[in-house]
Scaffold this active site. Structure first.
Site, PDB file in Angstrom:
ATOM      1  N   GLU A  79       0.843  -1.187   0.000  1.00  0.00           N
ATOM      2  CA  GLU A  79       0.000   0.000   0.000  1.00  0.00           C
ATOM      3  C   GLU A  79       0.889   1.252   0.000  1.00  0.00           C
ATOM      4  OE1 GLU A  79      -2.265   0.672   3.723  1.00  0.00           O
ATOM      5  OE2 GLU A  79      -1.530  -1.287   4.354  1.00  0.00           O
ATOM      6  N   CYS A 111      -3.497  -3.623   4.332  1.00  0.00           N
ATOM      7  CA  CYS A 111      -2.519  -4.595   4.854  1.00  0.00           C
ATOM      8  C   CYS A 111      -2.833  -6.028   4.457  1.00  0.00           C
ATOM      9  CB  CYS A 111      -2.459  -4.521   6.376  1.00  0.00           C
ATOM     10  SG  CYS A 111      -2.144  -2.871   6.994  1.00  0.00           S
ATOM     11  N   HIS A 233      -2.399  -9.972  12.318  1.00  0.00           N
ATOM     12  CA  HIS A 233      -1.834  -8.737  11.760  1.00  0.00           C
ATOM     13  C   HIS A 233      -1.481  -7.842  12.946  1.00  0.00           C
ATOM     14  CE1 HIS A 233      -1.163  -5.060   9.714  1.00  0.00           C
ATOM     15  NE2 HIS A 233      -2.219  -4.472  10.263  1.00  0.00           N
TER      16      HIS A 233
HETATM   17  N1  CAA Z   1       1.673   2.933  30.840  1.00  0.00           N
HETATM   18  C1  CAA Z   1       1.116   1.815  30.301  1.00  0.00           C
HETATM   19  N2  CAA Z   1       0.101   1.866  29.378  1.00  0.00           N
HETATM   20  C2  CAA Z   1      -0.327   3.083  28.998  1.00  0.00           C
HETATM   21  C3  CAA Z   1       0.213   4.264  29.526  1.00  0.00           C
HETATM   22  C4  CAA Z   1       1.266   4.158  30.496  1.00  0.00           C
HETATM   23  N3  CAA Z   1       1.830   5.229  31.027  1.00  0.00           N
HETATM   24  N4  CAA Z   1      -0.430   5.311  28.956  1.00  0.00           N
HETATM   25  C5  CAA Z   1      -1.335   4.794  28.089  1.00  0.00           C
HETATM   26  N5  CAA Z   1      -1.281   3.453  28.114  1.00  0.00           N
HETATM   27  C6  CAA Z   1      -2.067   2.505  27.359  1.00  0.00           C
HETATM   28  C7  CAA Z   1      -3.524   2.874  27.190  1.00  0.00           C
HETATM   29  O1  CAA Z   1      -4.288   2.478  28.313  1.00  0.00           O
HETATM   30  C8  CAA Z   1      -3.874   2.123  25.919  1.00  0.00           C
HETATM   31  O2  CAA Z   1      -4.062   0.744  26.221  1.00  0.00           O
HETATM   32  P1  CAA Z   1      -5.513   0.054  26.017  1.00  0.00           P
HETATM   33  O3  CAA Z   1      -5.892   0.294  24.576  1.00  0.00           O
HETATM   34  O4  CAA Z   1      -5.245  -1.382  26.306  1.00  0.00           O
HETATM   35  O5  CAA Z   1      -6.413   0.762  26.964  1.00  0.00           O
HETATM   36  C9  CAA Z   1      -2.588   2.189  25.100  1.00  0.00           C
HETATM   37  O6  CAA Z   1      -1.538   2.535  26.023  1.00  0.00           O
HETATM   38  C10 CAA Z   1      -2.625   3.261  24.023  1.00  0.00           C
HETATM   39  O7  CAA Z   1      -3.028   4.463  24.618  1.00  0.00           O
HETATM   40  P2  CAA Z   1      -4.085   5.416  23.900  1.00  0.00           P
HETATM   41  O8  CAA Z   1      -5.257   4.623  23.432  1.00  0.00           O
HETATM   42  O9  CAA Z   1      -4.311   6.588  24.752  1.00  0.00           O
HETATM   43  O10 CAA Z   1      -3.179   5.825  22.647  1.00  0.00           O
HETATM   44  P3  CAA Z   1      -3.441   6.874  21.519  1.00  0.00           P
HETATM   45  O11 CAA Z   1      -4.846   7.324  21.469  1.00  0.00           O
HETATM   46  O12 CAA Z   1      -2.403   7.934  21.641  1.00  0.00           O
HETATM   47  O13 CAA Z   1      -3.106   6.047  20.175  1.00  0.00           O
HETATM   48  C11 CAA Z   1      -3.481   4.313  18.582  1.00  0.00           C
HETATM   49  C12 CAA Z   1      -3.149   4.659  20.049  1.00  0.00           C
HETATM   50  C13 CAA Z   1      -4.941   4.677  18.299  1.00  0.00           C
HETATM   51  C14 CAA Z   1      -3.250   2.834  18.347  1.00  0.00           C
HETATM   52  C15 CAA Z   1      -2.547   5.155  17.663  1.00  0.00           C
HETATM   53  O14 CAA Z   1      -1.210   4.779  17.871  1.00  0.00           O
HETATM   54  C16 CAA Z   1      -2.871   5.004  16.185  1.00  0.00           C
HETATM   55  O15 CAA Z   1      -3.747   5.694  15.657  1.00  0.00           O
HETATM   56  N6  CAA Z   1      -2.143   4.095  15.464  1.00  0.00           N
HETATM   57  C17 CAA Z   1      -2.359   3.880  14.028  1.00  0.00           C
HETATM   58  C18 CAA Z   1      -3.620   3.094  13.727  1.00  0.00           C
HETATM   59  C19 CAA Z   1      -3.537   1.663  14.141  1.00  0.00           C
HETATM   60  O16 CAA Z   1      -2.483   1.097  14.325  1.00  0.00           O
HETATM   61  N7  CAA Z   1      -4.708   1.014  14.247  1.00  0.00           N
HETATM   62  C20 CAA Z   1      -4.764  -0.403  14.570  1.00  0.00           C
HETATM   63  C21 CAA Z   1      -5.935  -1.119  13.923  1.00  0.00           C
HETATM   64  S1  CAA Z   1      -5.984  -0.756  12.168  1.00  0.00           S
HETATM   65  C22 CAA Z   1      -4.875  -1.876  11.429  1.00  0.00           C
HETATM   66  O17 CAA Z   1      -4.498  -2.826  12.030  1.00  0.00           O
HETATM   67  C23 CAA Z   1      -4.410  -1.608  10.027  1.00  0.00           C
HETATM   68  C24 CAA Z   1      -3.059  -0.995  10.099  1.00  0.00           C
HETATM   69  O18 CAA Z   1      -2.062  -1.702  10.039  1.00  0.00           O
HETATM   70  C25 CAA Z   1      -2.978   0.440  10.280  1.00  0.00           C
END
Ligand code: CAA
Length: 402
Positions: A79, A111, A233
């Site tokens: 992609e 993906c 994945h």
């Molecule tokens: N210590 C330990 N854990 C902590 C922490 C700390 N100090 N602070 C936060 N966390 C945890 C949170 O509790 C959360 O865990 P849970 O989901 O188990 O509750 C985790 O860390 C992430 O925290 P947030 O949800 O607050 O993180 P965020 O909002 O900043 O972003 C994300 C997380 C949405 C994955 C972001 O990184 C993102 O958008 N990534 C790209 C999209 C993605 O990967 N999507 C996955 C599904 S789509 C897919 O699979 C296709 C692809 O390849 C893209």
């Protein structure tokens, strides 16, 4: 007829950023990245490394014990393609010296196009059991600077040979698929970075997993206890753990007391490499499979489940039986050495490489960085020129702008 994966190898760029450095720069607790996302390092490609060079490196590794003249078709799943018309597979076909009788094309659905390629490869081998299909899957996962997606970046490529000698994994015929029009993650043609609704993407991934599993379960009649291990994945490794917990909950609801085994041990072996690499989109599931085969105790003759998710979205749950002498064909030392020999970037060096993501004009030379066996030498007259490292492609100097 037995059909499946005869050989499998992956390649990652030579540079990485430790997520502790990114956490410090972003003022974030490092545990959010290391525990919350389950990531330690992310691969960072320099401007002379792209999906073509990564795929060609992975392809070279996988063809070590395979006769190139037996390759009937090369499919390129990506992609982050480099051209809207010409298939990346043709560049890789040339770099790998494949025979001119070998077909070459590119395939896309986020993906999971690597899994679509695998399905197509199985059908082709079924028609011509003496032929082998080479699948290369490569991506650069790039999100906006300082966005929540940034710590889930990465890059890498896998190469697989699919044939009627499935020394590693013999694929089962059943698979469950799920498709829905969702805007959870996409990359418009005019952008270098993906646009993502992170929370929606996680919910959609889990929903698609449940639906794909149900489809697979209806077709095969198999329950979750019939699998020794699972590979998912992995956009970040914690996603694999979340996915597995979700699947077990669905299994417990539909199969009652039949789902018994402790959850995490059935995925943990698949997480090692991705934790060090980050997301590699189309390559991610198969790097996870590599990690599973190269870290788990003997899996000979055991059934494994695989889940492929492509945002947008399309997903598949499928399965296979690990070969009886699969360990003889693994290349774990090569993979571990490759990861161990990488060069760590400072945060400042990462920022600089991020800013020079790739060529943006039709005439340029690409600065020389540390790469694998192939590099993008530059572009002349809008033509991409690749070279073997050590053998210059003599890219002409760009014409001065009048
Ligand atoms: N210590 C330990 N854990 C902590 C922490 C700390 N100090 N602070 C936060 N966390 C945890 C949170 O509790 C959360 O865990 P849970 O989901 O188990 O509750 C985790 O860390 C992430 O925290 P947030 O949800 O607050 O993180 P965020 O909002 O900043 O972003 C994300 C997380 C949405 C994955 C972001 O990184 C993102 O958008 N990534 C790209 C999209 C993605 O990967 N999507 C996955 C599904 S789509 C897919 O699979 C296709 C692809 O390849 C893209």
């Amino acid at each position: 007829m037995n059909i499946g994966i005869e050989a499998l190898s992956f390649y990652v760029p030579r540079y990485y950023l430790d997520l502790a450095a990114l956490a410090a720069a972003r003022g974030v607790d490092v545990d959010k990245y290391c525990i919350g996302l389950g990531q330690e390092k992310m691969a960072v490609p320099p401007p002379d490394e792209d999906v073509i060079t990564m795929a060609a490196n992975a392809g070279t590794q996988v063809l070590t014990h395979v006769d190139r003249n037996s390759i009937d078709t090369i499919m390129f799943a990506t992609e982050s393609g480099v051209d809207q018309s010409k298939a990346g597979a043709i560049f890789v076909h040339s770099l790998l010296d494949l025979p001119s009788t070998c077909r070459a094309f590119e395939i896309k659905q986020a993906c999971c196009s690597s899994t679509a390629a695998l399905d197509m490869a199985v059908a082709l081998v079924h028609r011509h059991p003496d032929k082998k299909i080479l699948i290369v899957a490569a991506d650069v996962a790039r999100y906006g600077f300082c966005t929540p997606g940034e710590p889930t970046q990465g890059a890498g490529a896998v190469a697989m040979v699919v044939s009627s000698s499935p020394r590693l994994v013999q694929l089962d015929n059943e698979s469950g698929s799920y498709t829905e029009d969702v805007m959870d993650f996409w990359r418009p043609n005019y952008m270098d970075e993906a646009v993502v609704d992170g929370k929606l993407s996680i919910r959609t991934y889990l929903h698609a997993l449940g639906e794909s599993w149900q489809g697979y379960h209806r077709q095969s009649g198999r329950g979750l206890d019939e699998f020794e291990r699972f590979c998912y994945h992995l956009p970040f490794t914690r996603m694999g753990e979340k996915a597995h917990a979700h699947l077990l909950a669905i299994g417990a609801a539909t199969e009652g007391g039949a789902v018994s085994r402790e959850p995490i041990c059935r995925v943990s072996d698949s997480l090692h490499y991705n934790r060090q690499i980050g997301n590699s989109y189309t390559a991610s599931l198969y790097i996870s499979l590599s990690s599973m085969l190269e870290h788990a105790d003997d899996l000979s003759g055991q059934r494994i489940g695989l889940f492929s998710y492509g945002s947008g979205c399309m997903a598949s749950f499928f399965s296979g039986i690990v070969g009886n002498r699969y360990q003889e064909w693994l290349t774990g030392d090569l993979h571990r050495d490759m990861l161990g020999d990488r060069v760590e970037l400072s945060y400042e060096a990462y920022e600089e490489l991020y800013a020079q993501s790739g060529p943006i004009t039709g005439d340029c030379q690409t600065p020389v960085h540390d790469t694998g066996q192939f590099r993008l030498a530059g572009i002349t007259g809008h033509k991409r020129l690749y070279e073997r490292v050590g053998a210059s492609a003599a890219v002409p100097e760009p014409e001065p702008v009048a």
